[in-house]
Design a protein around this motif. Structure first.
Motif, PDB file in Angstrom:
ATOM      1  N   PHE A  47     -25.309 -66.835 -42.530  1.00 31.93           N
ATOM      2  CA  PHE A  47     -24.087 -67.209 -41.823  1.00 31.93           C
ATOM      3  C   PHE A  47     -22.943 -67.331 -42.818  1.00 31.93           C
ATOM      4  CE2 PHE A  47     -25.719 -71.209 -43.280  1.00 31.93           C
ATOM      5  CZ  PHE A  47     -24.634 -72.018 -43.482  1.00 31.93           C
ATOM      6  N   GLN A  48     -21.744 -67.505 -42.274  1.00 33.17           N
ATOM      7  CA  GLN A  48     -20.549 -67.743 -43.078  1.00 33.17           C
ATOM      8  C   GLN A  48     -19.889 -69.029 -42.592  1.00 33.17           C
ATOM      9  OE1 GLN A  48     -18.201 -64.217 -42.558  1.00 33.17           O
ATOM     10  NE2 GLN A  48     -19.278 -63.095 -44.139  1.00 33.17           N
ATOM     11  N   LEU A  49     -19.328 -69.769 -43.513  1.00 28.91           N
ATOM     12  CA  LEU A  49     -18.696 -71.043 -43.159  1.00 28.91           C
ATOM     13  C   LEU A  49     -17.551 -70.879 -42.187  1.00 28.91           C
ATOM     14  CD1 LEU A  49     -18.561 -72.905 -46.587  1.00 28.91           C
ATOM     15  CD2 LEU A  49     -20.009 -73.443 -44.610  1.00 28.91           C
ATOM     16  N   ASN A  50     -16.717 -69.883 -42.388  1.00 27.91           N
ATOM     17  CA  ASN A  50     -15.496 -69.760 -41.610  1.00 27.91           C
ATOM     18  C   ASN A  50     -15.608 -68.810 -40.425  1.00 27.91           C
ATOM     19  OD1 ASN A  50     -14.306 -70.435 -44.637  1.00 27.91           O
ATOM     20  ND2 ASN A  50     -13.306 -71.511 -42.967  1.00 27.91           N
ATOM     21  N   GLN A  51     -16.816 -68.598 -39.938  1.00 25.50           N
ATOM     22  CA  GLN A  51     -16.980 -67.856 -38.696  1.00 25.50           C
ATOM     23  C   GLN A  51     -16.740 -68.811 -37.536  1.00 25.50           C
ATOM     24  OE1 GLN A  51     -21.006 -66.295 -38.999  1.00 25.50           O
ATOM     25  NE2 GLN A  51     -20.189 -64.225 -39.068  1.00 25.50           N
ATOM     26  N   ALA A  52     -16.263 -68.268 -36.427  1.00 21.05           N
ATOM     27  CA  ALA A  52     -16.119 -69.087 -35.227  1.00 21.05           C
ATOM     28  C   ALA A  52     -17.498 -69.626 -34.842  1.00 21.05           C
ATOM     29  CB  ALA A  52     -15.525 -68.259 -34.098  1.00 21.05           C
ATOM     30  N   SER A  53     -17.506 -70.849 -34.342  1.00 29.24           N
ATOM     31  CA  SER A  53     -18.758 -71.515 -34.000  1.00 29.24           C
ATOM     32  C   SER A  53     -18.506 -72.427 -32.800  1.00 29.24           C
ATOM     33  CB  SER A  53     -19.230 -72.354 -35.203  1.00 29.24           C
ATOM     34  OG  SER A  53     -20.268 -73.224 -34.844  1.00 29.24           O
ATOM     35  N   PRO A  54     -19.504 -72.679 -31.986  1.00 31.65           N
ATOM     36  CA  PRO A  54     -19.302 -73.632 -30.891  1.00 31.65           C
ATOM     37  C   PRO A  54     -19.189 -75.081 -31.381  1.00 31.65           C
ATOM     38  CG  PRO A  54     -21.557 -72.777 -30.872  1.00 31.65           C
ATOM     39  CD  PRO A  54     -20.816 -72.048 -31.947  1.00 31.65           C
ATOM     40  N   GLN A  55     -19.427 -75.294 -32.673  1.00 28.36           N
ATOM     41  CA  GLN A  55     -19.380 -76.636 -33.240  1.00 28.36           C
ATOM     42  C   GLN A  55     -18.289 -76.730 -34.310  1.00 28.36           C
ATOM     43  OE1 GLN A  55     -23.494 -76.049 -34.445  1.00 28.36           O
ATOM     44  NE2 GLN A  55     -23.982 -78.028 -33.509  1.00 28.36           N
ATOM     45  N   ALA A 155     -15.894 -83.507 -55.203  1.00 32.58           N
ATOM     46  CA  ALA A 155     -16.601 -84.409 -54.288  1.00 32.58           C
ATOM     47  C   ALA A 155     -16.030 -84.445 -52.868  1.00 32.58           C
ATOM     48  CB  ALA A 155     -16.619 -85.815 -54.874  1.00 32.58           C
ATOM     49  N   ASN A 156     -15.008 -83.653 -52.579  1.00 33.80           N
ATOM     50  CA  ASN A 156     -14.442 -83.644 -51.228  1.00 33.80           C
ATOM     51  C   ASN A 156     -15.361 -82.923 -50.254  1.00 33.80           C
ATOM     52  OD1 ASN A 156     -12.214 -84.804 -52.393  1.00 33.80           O
ATOM     53  ND2 ASN A 156     -10.759 -83.405 -51.440  1.00 33.80           N
ATOM     54  N   SER A 157     -15.248 -83.299 -48.993  1.00 37.88           N
ATOM     55  CA  SER A 157     -15.866 -82.565 -47.887  1.00 37.88           C
ATOM     56  C   SER A 157     -14.725 -81.936 -47.099  1.00 37.88           C
ATOM     57  CB  SER A 157     -16.648 -83.510 -46.975  1.00 37.88           C
ATOM     58  OG  SER A 157     -17.681 -84.142 -47.668  1.00 37.88           O
ATOM     59  N   TYR A 158     -15.074 -80.970 -46.251  1.00 34.21           N
ATOM     60  CA  TYR A 158     -14.065 -80.279 -45.454  1.00 34.21           C
ATOM     61  C   TYR A 158     -14.519 -80.181 -44.012  1.00 34.21           C
ATOM     62  CZ  TYR A 158     -12.362 -79.014 -50.044  1.00 34.21           C
ATOM     63  OH  TYR A 158     -11.900 -79.089 -51.326  1.00 34.21           O
ATOM     64  N   LEU A 159     -13.553 -80.179 -43.094  1.00 38.00           N
ATOM     65  CA  LEU A 159     -13.840 -79.942 -41.687  1.00 38.00           C
ATOM     66  C   LEU A 159     -13.255 -78.595 -41.298  1.00 38.00           C
ATOM     67  CD1 LEU A 159     -13.068 -83.412 -40.039  1.00 38.00           C
ATOM     68  CD2 LEU A 159     -15.299 -82.471 -40.734  1.00 38.00           C
ATOM     69  N   ILE A 160     -14.083 -77.799 -40.645  1.00 38.24           N
ATOM     70  CA  ILE A 160     -13.697 -76.470 -40.170  1.00 38.24           C
ATOM     71  C   ILE A 160     -13.740 -76.510 -38.652  1.00 38.24           C
ATOM     72  CG2 ILE A 160     -14.293 -74.019 -40.196  1.00 38.24           C
ATOM     73  CD1 ILE A 160     -15.767 -74.599 -42.900  1.00 38.24           C
ATOM     74  N   ASP A 161     -12.649 -76.097 -38.014  1.00 39.48           N
ATOM     75  CA  ASP A 161     -12.626 -76.152 -36.551  1.00 39.48           C
ATOM     76  C   ASP A 161     -13.493 -75.051 -35.942  1.00 39.48           C
ATOM     77  OD1 ASP A 161     -11.065 -73.773 -36.481  1.00 39.48           O
ATOM     78  OD2 ASP A 161      -9.192 -74.857 -36.139  1.00 39.48           O
ATOM     79  N   ARG A 162     -13.606 -75.070 -34.629  1.00 40.09           N
ATOM     80  CA  ARG A 162     -14.496 -74.123 -33.949  1.00 40.09           C
ATOM     81  C   ARG A 162     -14.014 -72.684 -34.042  1.00 40.09           C
ATOM     82  NH1 ARG A 162     -15.812 -77.767 -28.674  1.00 40.09           N
ATOM     83  NH2 ARG A 162     -13.635 -78.284 -28.883  1.00 40.09           N
ATOM     84  N   ALA A 163     -12.741 -72.485 -34.355  1.00 42.74           N
ATOM     85  CA  ALA A 163     -12.213 -71.133 -34.537  1.00 42.74           C
ATOM     86  C   ALA A 163     -12.491 -70.612 -35.949  1.00 42.74           C
ATOM     87  CB  ALA A 163     -10.716 -71.112 -34.260  1.00 42.74           C
ATOM     88  N   GLY A 164     -13.026 -71.468 -36.821  1.00 45.99           N
ATOM     89  CA  GLY A 164     -13.350 -71.047 -38.179  1.00 45.99           C
ATOM     90  C   GLY A 164     -12.270 -71.339 -39.197  1.00 45.99           C
ATOM     91  N   LYS A 165     -11.301 -72.165 -38.836  1.00 44.88           N
ATOM     92  CA  LYS A 165     -10.189 -72.484 -39.735  1.00 44.88           C
ATOM     93  C   LYS A 165     -10.437 -73.831 -40.415  1.00 44.88           C
ATOM     94  CE  LYS A 165      -5.214 -72.327 -39.846  1.00 44.88           C
ATOM     95  NZ  LYS A 165      -4.000 -72.004 -39.110  1.00 44.88           N
TER      96      LYS A 165
END
Length: 188
Positions: A47-55, A155-165
């Protein structure tokens, strides 16, 4: 023609009235942080991190031999899942290894399962790990020699929206309630 302009004006007005996300952590929506680097999950899925996902995706870059930052962050993510309650299934937590030398798929699966069986441990080879680090503007470096070396890392974390952004940067040691708030903003 007049009707078309009126309709377009109403659509623009309604769009302007929609509330924008109000994050408690750093909004990095315009940062352009993204990657097309392929990852392999501990279960063998690619998988890829920035692919669209339902989550919504929460991603953290670390290593399984880390004595402090990584287990603290993964523990916080477990608390975030608890904080989300019924919405917990709308969050995908991904732990990306910056130590592909030692972090095998089996080790990643065991490590992430310790915190939550649904958490995903993922990795790629060293060259792609370096590319991923550049894409996300994170740093990591091997410190020491022999089998007990350490890896210094962002040490940062990131949030990626469901559109992959990639939308939010979360500083280390942020409390679960604050992280859950931002995830709920992305779920709206």
């Amino acid at each position: 023609m007049k009707h078309t302009f009126l309709t377009a004006g109403l659509v623009a007005l309604l769009a302007a009235c929609q509330p924008s996300a109000q994050f408690l952590n750093k909004d990095i929506t315009g940062s352009g942080l993204k990657t097309e680097t392929p990852l392999t999950a501990a279960d063998g899925e690619n998988f890829q991190l920035n692919q669209a996902s339902p989550q919504v995706t929460a991603v953290f870059f670390g290593f399984t031999q880390c004595p402090d930052v990584c287990p603290t962050t993964m523990g916080q993510m477990k608390l975030v899942m608890d904080e989300l309650g019924a919405d917990a299934d709308k969050l995908r937590v991904v732990f990306v290894s910056v130590d592909p030398e030692r972090d095998t798929r089996e080790i990643l699966k065991q490590y992430t399962s310790t915190f939550n069986p649904k958490f995903i441990g993922a990795s790629t080879d060293l060259a792609n790990t370096q590319k991923l680090a550049r894409d996300y503007q994170i740093t990591f470096e091997k410190v020491g020699t022999g089998p007990n070396y350490m890896v210094n890392h962002t040490a940062n974390s990131y949030l990626i929206d469901r559109a992959g952004k990639t939308r939010v940067s979360i500083p280390y040691n942020t409390d679960a309630k604050t992280i859950a708030h931002d995830i709920k903003q992305l779920l709206k």
